[in-house]
Design an enzyme around this catalytic site. Structure first.
Site, PDB file in Angstrom:
ATOM      1  N   CYS A 119       0.263   3.068   3.692  1.00  0.00           N
ATOM      2  CA  CYS A 119       0.608   2.455   5.047  1.00  0.00           C
ATOM      3  C   CYS A 119       1.592   1.559   4.902  1.00  0.00           C
ATOM      4  O   CYS A 119       2.264   0.913   5.866  1.00  0.00           O
ATOM      5  CB  CYS A 119      -0.427   2.209   5.811  1.00  0.00           C
ATOM      6  SG  CYS A 119      -1.243   0.547   5.097  1.00  0.00           S
TER       7      CYS A 119
ATOM      8  N   CYS B  40       0.908  -1.263   0.002  1.00  0.00           N
ATOM      9  CA  CYS B  40       0.100   0.008   0.027  1.00  0.00           C
ATOM     10  C   CYS B  40       0.980   1.254   0.024  1.00  0.00           C
ATOM     11  O   CYS B  40       1.805   1.317   0.767  1.00  0.00           O
ATOM     12  CB  CYS B  40      -0.854  -0.026   1.306  1.00  0.00           C
ATOM     13  SG  CYS B  40      -2.167   1.309   1.301  1.00  0.00           S
TER      14      CYS B  40
ATOM     15  N   CYS C 143      -5.207   0.325   6.452  1.00  0.00           N
ATOM     16  CA  CYS C 143      -5.360   1.993   6.464  1.00  0.00           C
ATOM     17  C   CYS C 143      -6.822   2.176   5.768  1.00  0.00           C
ATOM     18  O   CYS C 143      -7.483   3.421   5.845  1.00  0.00           O
ATOM     19  CB  CYS C 143      -4.476   2.540   5.947  1.00  0.00           C
ATOM     20  SG  CYS C 143      -4.243   2.564   4.082  1.00  0.00           S
TER      21      CYS C 143
ATOM     22  N   CYS D 102      -7.428  -1.655   1.410  1.00  0.00           N
ATOM     23  CA  CYS D 102      -6.212  -1.975   2.324  1.00  0.00           C
ATOM     24  C   CYS D 102      -6.821  -2.259   3.664  1.00  0.00           C
ATOM     25  O   CYS D 102      -7.578  -1.663   4.227  1.00  0.00           O
ATOM     26  CB  CYS D 102      -5.425  -0.925   2.418  1.00  0.00           C
ATOM     27  SG  CYS D 102      -3.855  -1.237   3.552  1.00  0.00           S
TER      28      CYS D 102
ATOM     29  N   CYS E 125      -8.521  -6.297  -9.460  1.00  0.00           N
ATOM     30  CA  CYS E 125      -8.284  -5.095 -10.337  1.00  0.00           C
ATOM     31  C   CYS E 125      -7.895  -3.659  -9.680  1.00  0.00           C
ATOM     32  O   CYS E 125      -8.637  -3.077  -9.136  1.00  0.00           O
ATOM     33  CB  CYS E 125      -9.351  -4.900 -11.343  1.00  0.00           C
ATOM     34  SG  CYS E 125      -9.178  -3.672 -12.961  1.00  0.00           S
TER      35      CYS E 125
END
Length: 129
Positions: free
Chosen positions: A42, A39, A91, A88, A111
């Site tokens: 984070c 990510c 976060c 995510c 995707c």
């Protein structure tokens, strides 16, 4: 998360206002090296390059997340359709959507917007050691 202030305007739009990047525009779309996608906000590990495949959709696609703590899924009824949003797990940043038209073994296609990801090549990271 404090990381929001480190994102540029477009990254913030995609990740926290549930936007999307134009197809075939993402810098990680054609990434072929071995490594891990994390990510951008984070740094939570999200996807392994082993599960990445060319879906022809214009966005990086994966057939499974790296682990059970990588992503969460939510029903998305925006735009007059029902889809499954992928965020995510750490976060809550919007990453993209998952569809049931992917390859084996999962049959899924995650995707994901390239702008939401950082790529850590195998040779340059400690996640594999």
């Amino acid at each position: 998360m404090n990381c929001k202030s480190q994102l540029n305007e477009f990254e913030y739009y995609v990740m926290f206002e549930k936007g999307t990047e134009p197809p075939f525009s993402g810098e990680l779309l054609n990434e072929k090296r071995e490594g891990v996608y994390i990510c951008k906000c984070c740094e939570n590990p999200l996807f392994d390059s082993i599960s990445k495949f060319d879906s022809g959709s214009g966005w990086p696609s994966f057939y499974e997340p790296l682990g059970k703590d990588s992503v969460k899924e939510h029903t998305d009824t925006s735009l007059g359709m029902v889809r499954t949003e992928v965020v995510c797990a750490k976060c809550g940043a919007h990453l993209g959507h998952v569809f049931e038209d992917g390859p084996p073994p999962s049959g899924l296609r995650y995707c994901i917007n390239s702008v939401c990801l950082k790529f850590l090549p195998l040779e340059n990271n400690n996640l594999f050691k």
